[in-house]
Design a protein around this motif. Structure first.
Motif, PDB file in Angstrom:
ATOM      1  N   MET A   1     -22.519-100.392 -25.179  1.00 18.44           N
ATOM      2  CA  MET A   1     -21.979 -99.513 -24.175  1.00 18.44           C
ATOM      3  C   MET A   1     -20.479 -99.752 -24.074  1.00 18.44           C
ATOM      4  O   MET A   1     -20.010-100.882 -24.165  1.00 18.44           O
ATOM      5  CB  MET A   1     -22.642 -99.759 -22.835  1.00 18.44           C
ATOM      6  CG  MET A   1     -21.973 -98.986 -21.724  1.00 18.44           C
ATOM      7  SD  MET A   1     -22.728 -99.223 -20.153  1.00 18.44           S
ATOM      8  CE  MET A   1     -23.023 -97.539 -19.741  1.00 18.44           C
ATOM      9  N   VAL A   2     -19.754 -98.677 -23.879  1.00 18.61           N
ATOM     10  CA  VAL A   2     -18.311 -98.728 -23.674  1.00 18.61           C
ATOM     11  C   VAL A   2     -18.010 -98.111 -22.319  1.00 18.61           C
ATOM     12  O   VAL A   2     -18.537 -97.051 -21.985  1.00 18.61           O
ATOM     13  CB  VAL A   2     -17.561 -97.935 -24.774  1.00 18.61           C
ATOM     14  CG1 VAL A   2     -16.080 -97.888 -24.492  1.00 18.61           C
ATOM     15  CG2 VAL A   2     -17.830 -98.529 -26.139  1.00 18.61           C
ATOM     16  N   LEU A   3     -17.188 -98.791 -21.534  1.00 20.11           N
ATOM     17  CA  LEU A   3     -16.737 -98.280 -20.241  1.00 20.11           C
ATOM     18  C   LEU A   3     -15.248 -97.996 -20.361  1.00 20.11           C
ATOM     19  O   LEU A   3     -14.462 -98.901 -20.644  1.00 20.11           O
ATOM     20  CB  LEU A   3     -17.001 -99.310 -19.137  1.00 20.11           C
ATOM     21  CG  LEU A   3     -16.535 -98.939 -17.738  1.00 20.11           C
ATOM     22  CD1 LEU A   3     -17.244 -97.683 -17.242  1.00 20.11           C
ATOM     23  CD2 LEU A   3     -16.782-100.096 -16.783  1.00 20.11           C
ATOM     24  N   LEU A   4     -14.862 -96.746 -20.179  1.00 21.36           N
ATOM     25  CA  LEU A   4     -13.470 -96.333 -20.316  1.00 21.36           C
ATOM     26  C   LEU A   4     -12.952 -95.741 -19.016  1.00 21.36           C
ATOM     27  O   LEU A   4     -13.690 -95.051 -18.312  1.00 21.36           O
ATOM     28  CB  LEU A   4     -13.327 -95.256 -21.394  1.00 21.36           C
ATOM     29  CG  LEU A   4     -13.590 -95.633 -22.827  1.00 21.36           C
ATOM     30  CD1 LEU A   4     -13.569 -94.379 -23.706  1.00 21.36           C
ATOM     31  CD2 LEU A   4     -12.530 -96.609 -23.304  1.00 21.36           C
ATOM     32  N   ASP A   5     -11.686 -95.975 -18.755  1.00 22.27           N
ATOM     33  CA  ASP A   5     -11.013 -95.308 -17.642  1.00 22.27           C
ATOM     34  C   ASP A   5     -10.387 -94.037 -18.199  1.00 22.27           C
ATOM     35  O   ASP A   5      -9.967 -93.993 -19.351  1.00 22.27           O
ATOM     36  CB  ASP A   5      -9.938 -96.224 -17.063  1.00 22.27           C
ATOM     37  CG  ASP A   5      -9.429 -95.745 -15.704  1.00 22.27           C
ATOM     38  OD1 ASP A   5      -9.684 -94.573 -15.346  1.00 22.27           O
ATOM     39  OD2 ASP A   5      -8.779 -96.533 -15.010  1.00 22.27           O
ATOM     40  N   ILE A   6     -10.329 -93.002 -17.409  1.00 21.22           N
ATOM     41  CA  ILE A   6      -9.700 -91.754 -17.837  1.00 21.22           C
ATOM     42  C   ILE A   6      -8.228 -91.992 -18.144  1.00 21.22           C
ATOM     43  O   ILE A   6      -7.716 -91.559 -19.155  1.00 21.22           O
ATOM     44  CB  ILE A   6      -9.832 -90.669 -16.746  1.00 21.22           C
ATOM     45  CG1 ILE A   6     -11.276 -90.239 -16.576  1.00 21.22           C
ATOM     46  CG2 ILE A   6      -8.935 -89.477 -17.036  1.00 21.22           C
ATOM     47  CD1 ILE A   6     -11.810 -89.334 -17.641  1.00 21.22           C
ATOM     48  N   ARG A   7      -7.549 -92.690 -17.248  1.00 24.74           N
ATOM     49  CA  ARG A   7      -6.116 -92.941 -17.429  1.00 24.74           C
ATOM     50  C   ARG A   7      -5.897 -94.395 -17.797  1.00 24.74           C
ATOM     51  O   ARG A   7      -6.294 -95.302 -17.073  1.00 24.74           O
ATOM     52  CB  ARG A   7      -5.361 -92.626 -16.141  1.00 24.74           C
ATOM     53  CG  ARG A   7      -5.449 -91.177 -15.757  1.00 24.74           C
ATOM     54  CD  ARG A   7      -4.088 -90.602 -15.560  1.00 24.74           C
ATOM     55  NE  ARG A   7      -4.163 -89.204 -15.217  1.00 24.74           N
ATOM     56  CZ  ARG A   7      -3.468 -88.643 -14.262  1.00 24.74           C
ATOM     57  NH1 ARG A   7      -2.633 -89.348 -13.550  1.00 24.74           N
ATOM     58  NH2 ARG A   7      -3.592 -87.353 -14.032  1.00 24.74           N
ATOM     59  N   MET A   8      -5.265 -94.601 -18.942  1.00 25.64           N
ATOM     60  CA  MET A   8      -4.908 -95.938 -19.399  1.00 25.64           C
ATOM     61  C   MET A   8      -3.448 -95.896 -19.837  1.00 25.64           C
ATOM     62  O   MET A   8      -2.927 -94.825 -20.139  1.00 25.64           O
ATOM     63  CB  MET A   8      -5.833 -96.372 -20.537  1.00 25.64           C
ATOM     64  CG  MET A   8      -7.294 -96.452 -20.124  1.00 25.64           C
ATOM     65  SD  MET A   8      -8.410 -97.151 -21.359  1.00 25.64           S
ATOM     66  CE  MET A   8      -8.196 -96.089 -22.758  1.00 25.64           C
ATOM     67  N   PRO A   9      -2.779 -97.037 -19.903  1.00 28.39           N
ATOM     68  CA  PRO A   9      -1.334 -97.056 -20.157  1.00 28.39           C
ATOM     69  C   PRO A   9      -0.880 -96.483 -21.501  1.00 28.39           C
ATOM     70  O   PRO A   9       0.102 -95.772 -21.562  1.00 28.39           O
ATOM     71  CB  PRO A   9      -0.951 -98.525 -20.068  1.00 28.39           C
ATOM     72  CG  PRO A   9      -2.118 -99.252 -19.550  1.00 28.39           C
ATOM     73  CD  PRO A   9      -3.306 -98.357 -19.634  1.00 28.39           C
ATOM     74  N   VAL A  10      -1.558 -96.767 -22.578  1.00 25.40           N
ATOM     75  CA  VAL A  10      -1.070 -96.362 -23.897  1.00 25.40           C
ATOM     76  C   VAL A  10      -1.796 -95.128 -24.415  1.00 25.40           C
ATOM     77  O   VAL A  10      -1.180 -94.158 -24.837  1.00 25.40           O
ATOM     78  CB  VAL A  10      -1.203 -97.530 -24.912  1.00 25.40           C
ATOM     79  CG1 VAL A  10      -0.776 -97.105 -26.292  1.00 25.40           C
ATOM     80  CG2 VAL A  10      -0.410 -98.723 -24.433  1.00 25.40           C
ATOM     81  N   LEU A  11      -3.104 -95.152 -24.416  1.00 22.89           N
ATOM     82  CA  LEU A  11      -3.927 -94.056 -24.921  1.00 22.89           C
ATOM     83  C   LEU A  11      -4.950 -93.719 -23.848  1.00 22.89           C
ATOM     84  O   LEU A  11      -5.641 -94.612 -23.360  1.00 22.89           O
ATOM     85  CB  LEU A  11      -4.622 -94.496 -26.221  1.00 22.89           C
ATOM     86  CG  LEU A  11      -5.400 -93.460 -26.991  1.00 22.89           C
ATOM     87  CD1 LEU A  11      -4.462 -92.372 -27.530  1.00 22.89           C
ATOM     88  CD2 LEU A  11      -6.129 -94.109 -28.157  1.00 22.89           C
ATOM     89  N   ASP A  12      -5.047 -92.456 -23.469  1.00 23.06           N
ATOM     90  CA  ASP A  12      -5.974 -92.113 -22.387  1.00 23.06           C
ATOM     91  C   ASP A  12      -7.426 -92.223 -22.846  1.00 23.06           C
ATOM     92  O   ASP A  12      -7.726 -92.163 -24.029  1.00 23.06           O
ATOM     93  CB  ASP A  12      -5.670 -90.716 -21.847  1.00 23.06           C
ATOM     94  CG  ASP A  12      -5.948 -89.629 -22.852  1.00 23.06           C
ATOM     95  OD1 ASP A  12      -7.091 -89.155 -22.884  1.00 23.06           O
ATOM     96  OD2 ASP A  12      -5.027 -89.272 -23.607  1.00 23.06           O
ATOM     97  N   GLY A  13      -8.310 -92.411 -21.877  1.00 22.16           N
ATOM     98  CA  GLY A  13      -9.720 -92.624 -22.170  1.00 22.16           C
ATOM     99  C   GLY A  13     -10.386 -91.479 -22.897  1.00 22.16           C
ATOM    100  O   GLY A  13     -11.289 -91.690 -23.711  1.00 22.16           O
TER     101      GLY A  13
END
Length: 51
Positions: free
Chosen positions: A1-13
């Motif tokens: 499983m991968v949990l990603l945030d929509i907004r991230m500093p370098v590359l968006d989720g």
């Protein structure tokens, strides 16, 4: 499983999600955000997020 945030500093989720779902055996991806935007929800589900 991968949990990603929509907004991230370098590359968006969402961009990361699009890469992850192309893997030969992609993991289940759940997206996380504090933003109340139906646009984000629709885009992530369309791109292959489980929720």
């Amino acid at each position: 499983m991968v949990l990603l945030d929509i907004r991230m500093p370098v590359l968006d989720g969402l961009s990361v999600l699009r890469h992850v779902v192309r893997l030969p055996k992609p993991p289940v991806v759940a997206m996380l955000t504090t933003f109340d935007s139906g646009e984000y929800i629709d885009a992530t589900l369309s791109a292959g997020a489980a929720g």
